[in-house]
Motif scaffolding. Structure first.
Motif, PDB file in Angstrom:
ATOM      1  N   ILE A  29       8.365  36.606 -22.396  1.00 48.21           N
ATOM      2  CA  ILE A  29       7.279  36.934 -21.464  1.00 48.21           C
ATOM      3  C   ILE A  29       7.272  38.423 -21.153  1.00 48.21           C
ATOM      4  O   ILE A  29       6.212  39.052 -21.116  1.00 48.21           O
ATOM      5  N   LEU A  30       8.444  39.012 -20.959  1.00 48.88           N
ATOM      6  CA  LEU A  30       8.532  40.443 -20.676  1.00 48.88           C
ATOM      7  C   LEU A  30       7.997  41.272 -21.842  1.00 48.88           C
ATOM      8  O   LEU A  30       7.230  42.217 -21.632  1.00 48.88           O
ATOM      9  N   ALA A  31       8.369  40.905 -23.065  1.00 50.91           N
ATOM     10  CA  ALA A  31       7.886  41.648 -24.241  1.00 50.91           C
ATOM     11  C   ALA A  31       6.369  41.575 -24.339  1.00 50.91           C
ATOM     12  O   ALA A  31       5.703  42.581 -24.616  1.00 50.91           O
ATOM     13  N   ARG A  32       5.804  40.399 -24.111  1.00 47.51           N
ATOM     14  CA  ARG A  32       4.351  40.246 -24.158  1.00 47.51           C
ATOM     15  C   ARG A  32       3.686  41.058 -23.046  1.00 47.51           C
ATOM     16  O   ARG A  32       2.652  41.698 -23.245  1.00 47.51           O
ATOM     17  N   THR A  33       4.300  41.069 -21.880  1.00 46.43           N
ATOM     18  CA  THR A  33       3.758  41.822 -20.749  1.00 46.43           C
ATOM     19  C   THR A  33       3.765  43.319 -21.033  1.00 46.43           C
ATOM     20  O   THR A  33       2.788  44.015 -20.760  1.00 46.43           O
ATOM     21  N   LEU A  34       4.864  43.804 -21.589  1.00 44.65           N
ATOM     22  CA  LEU A  34       4.964  45.238 -21.887  1.00 44.65           C
ATOM     23  C   LEU A  34       3.956  45.672 -22.949  1.00 44.65           C
ATOM     24  O   LEU A  34       3.525  46.818 -22.964  1.00 44.65           O
ATOM     25  N   GLN A  35       3.578  44.746 -23.827  1.00 36.76           N
ATOM     26  CA  GLN A  35       2.568  45.049 -24.841  1.00 36.76           C
ATOM     27  C   GLN A  35       1.156  44.959 -24.278  1.00 36.76           C
ATOM     28  O   GLN A  35       0.204  45.374 -24.929  1.00 36.76           O
ATOM     29  N   GLY A  36       1.025  44.421 -23.091  1.00 34.86           N
ATOM     30  CA  GLY A  36      -0.278  44.340 -22.441  1.00 34.86           C
ATOM     31  C   GLY A  36      -1.118  43.152 -22.871  1.00 34.86           C
ATOM     32  O   GLY A  36      -2.317  43.121 -22.634  1.00 34.86           O
ATOM     33  N   HIS A  37      -0.481  42.141 -23.483  1.00 37.23           N
ATOM     34  CA  HIS A  37      -1.220  40.962 -23.935  1.00 37.23           C
ATOM     35  C   HIS A  37      -1.097  39.836 -22.925  1.00 37.23           C
ATOM     36  O   HIS A  37      -0.014  39.582 -22.410  1.00 37.23           O
ATOM     37  N   LEU A  88      22.728  30.209  -8.041  1.00 34.30           N
ATOM     38  CA  LEU A  88      22.745  30.444  -9.477  1.00 34.30           C
ATOM     39  C   LEU A  88      21.675  29.614 -10.174  1.00 34.30           C
ATOM     40  O   LEU A  88      20.923  30.118 -11.016  1.00 34.30           O
ATOM     41  N   ALA A  89      21.562  28.346  -9.823  1.00 31.58           N
ATOM     42  CA  ALA A  89      20.560  27.469 -10.432  1.00 31.58           C
ATOM     43  C   ALA A  89      19.152  27.974 -10.155  1.00 31.58           C
ATOM     44  O   ALA A  89      18.310  28.057 -11.054  1.00 31.58           O
ATOM     45  N   LEU A  90      18.873  28.336  -8.908  1.00 30.61           N
ATOM     46  CA  LEU A  90      17.541  28.850  -8.565  1.00 30.61           C
ATOM     47  C   LEU A  90      17.241  30.140  -9.303  1.00 30.61           C
ATOM     48  O   LEU A  90      16.129  30.343  -9.809  1.00 30.61           O
ATOM     49  N   THR A  91      18.227  31.014  -9.395  1.00 32.85           N
ATOM     50  CA  THR A  91      18.029  32.295 -10.075  1.00 32.85           C
ATOM     51  C   THR A  91      17.737  32.087 -11.550  1.00 32.85           C
ATOM     52  O   THR A  91      16.785  32.653 -12.096  1.00 32.85           O
ATOM     53  N   LEU A  92      18.535  31.277 -12.210  1.00 29.55           N
ATOM     54  CA  LEU A  92      18.352  31.055 -13.638  1.00 29.55           C
ATOM     55  C   LEU A  92      17.007  30.405 -13.954  1.00 29.55           C
ATOM     56  O   LEU A  92      16.333  30.774 -14.905  1.00 29.55           O
ATOM     57  N   VAL A  93      16.624  29.436 -13.153  1.00 24.49           N
ATOM     58  CA  VAL A  93      15.389  28.705 -13.430  1.00 24.49           C
ATOM     59  C   VAL A  93      14.152  29.528 -13.088  1.00 24.49           C
ATOM     60  O   VAL A  93      13.132  29.437 -13.766  1.00 24.49           O
ATOM     61  N   PHE A  94      14.233  30.379 -12.077  1.00 28.80           N
ATOM     62  CA  PHE A  94      13.039  31.098 -11.642  1.00 28.80           C
ATOM     63  C   PHE A  94      12.885  32.489 -12.257  1.00 28.80           C
ATOM     64  O   PHE A  94      11.920  33.192 -11.948  1.00 28.80           O
ATOM     65  N   ILE A  95      13.781  32.923 -13.145  1.00 28.75           N
ATOM     66  CA  ILE A  95      13.596  34.214 -13.814  1.00 28.75           C
ATOM     67  C   ILE A  95      12.293  34.241 -14.616  1.00 28.75           C
ATOM     68  O   ILE A  95      11.481  35.158 -14.445  1.00 28.75           O
ATOM     69  N   PRO A  96      12.030  33.256 -15.511  1.00 28.23           N
ATOM     70  CA  PRO A  96      10.775  33.313 -16.274  1.00 28.23           C
ATOM     71  C   PRO A  96       9.516  33.295 -15.396  1.00 28.23           C
ATOM     72  O   PRO A  96       8.593  34.093 -15.620  1.00 28.23           O
ATOM     73  N   PRO A  97       9.430  32.419 -14.367  1.00 25.67           N
ATOM     74  CA  PRO A  97       8.221  32.483 -13.529  1.00 25.67           C
ATOM     75  C   PRO A  97       8.044  33.816 -12.811  1.00 25.67           C
ATOM     76  O   PRO A  97       6.922  34.304 -12.656  1.00 25.67           O
ATOM     77  N   LEU A  98       9.147  34.439 -12.398  1.00 21.99           N
ATOM     78  CA  LEU A  98       9.027  35.736 -11.738  1.00 21.99           C
ATOM     79  C   LEU A  98       8.516  36.787 -12.702  1.00 21.99           C
ATOM     80  O   LEU A  98       7.701  37.654 -12.330  1.00 21.99           O
ATOM     81  N   ILE A  99       8.970  36.737 -13.929  1.00 22.91           N
ATOM     82  CA  ILE A  99       8.454  37.683 -14.930  1.00 22.91           C
ATOM     83  C   ILE A  99       6.977  37.391 -15.197  1.00 22.91           C
ATOM     84  O   ILE A  99       6.183  38.306 -15.353  1.00 22.91           O
ATOM     85  N   ARG A 100       6.613  36.114 -15.219  1.00 23.13           N
ATOM     86  CA  ARG A 100       5.207  35.752 -15.435  1.00 23.13           C
ATOM     87  C   ARG A 100       4.333  36.299 -14.317  1.00 23.13           C
ATOM     88  O   ARG A 100       3.210  36.735 -14.539  1.00 23.13           O
ATOM     89  N   ILE A 101       4.850  36.274 -13.079  1.00 23.75           N
ATOM     90  CA  ILE A 101       4.084  36.828 -11.952  1.00 23.75           C
ATOM     91  C   ILE A 101       3.854  38.316 -12.163  1.00 23.75           C
ATOM     92  O   ILE A 101       2.768  38.834 -11.904  1.00 23.75           O
ATOM     93  N   SER A 102       4.861  39.018 -12.672  1.00 27.11           N
ATOM     94  CA  SER A 102       4.707  40.446 -12.904  1.00 27.11           C
ATOM     95  C   SER A 102       3.689  40.717 -13.994  1.00 27.11           C
ATOM     96  O   SER A 102       3.141  41.816 -14.100  1.00 27.11           O
ATOM     97  N   GLU A 103       3.421  39.700 -14.815  1.00 27.00           N
ATOM     98  CA  GLU A 103       2.462  39.825 -15.904  1.00 27.00           C
ATOM     99  C   GLU A 103       1.035  39.946 -15.362  1.00 27.00           C
ATOM    100  O   GLU A 103       0.187  40.569 -15.975  1.00 27.00           O
ATOM    101  N   SER A 104       0.782  39.356 -14.201  1.00 26.91           N
ATOM    102  CA  SER A 104      -0.587  39.319 -13.709  1.00 26.91           C
ATOM    103  C   SER A 104      -0.942  40.426 -12.782  1.00 26.91           C
ATOM    104  O   SER A 104      -0.446  41.378 -12.527  1.00 26.91           O
TER     105      SER A 104
END
Length: 104
Positions: A29-37, A88-104
């Motif tokens: 998700i981060l790579a796609r975000t940095l590319q602007g897609h 730890l569980a919350l952090t690991l599971v919510f990393i991708p959604p947090l990156i997705r939020i930064s995408e928008s």
């Protein structure tokens, strides 16, 4: 003593697998975000939903968040009791959604 070693092995296995999943998805998700897609699936949904896309997307993302929370609870249970394991569980599971939020 053998029982506690089994629990520790399970905890390490669960933490490692969830961390690998989280890093893999988060880096994608981060790579796609940095590319602007934008995610092509979300682009398609916005097209199909038209003028109501913002409201429907909000609801869709709330469902995803609820599923992620259920996953975090399951991972926390597998890791065992304790506040550190819960965080730890919350952090690991919510990393991708947090990156997705930064995408928008």
């Amino acid at each position: 003593m053998a029982g506690s070693e089994t629990v520790l092995s399970r905890q390490l296995l669960v933490a490692g697998l969830v961390a690998a999943w989280s890093v893999r998805l988060g880096s994608h998700i981060l790579a796609r975000t940095l590319q602007g897609h934008d995610d092509p699936r979300y682009v398609q949904l916005r097209k199909e939903w038209g003028a109501r896309a913002d409201v429907l997307m909000f609801g869709f993302l709330q469902i995803q968040a609820a599923c992620a929370l259920l996953l975090a609870v399951a991972v926390s249970g597998a890791l065992g009791p304790g506040i550190f394991n819960a965080i730890l569980a919350l952090t690991l599971v919510f990393i991708p959604p947090l990156i997705r939020i930064s995408e928008s």
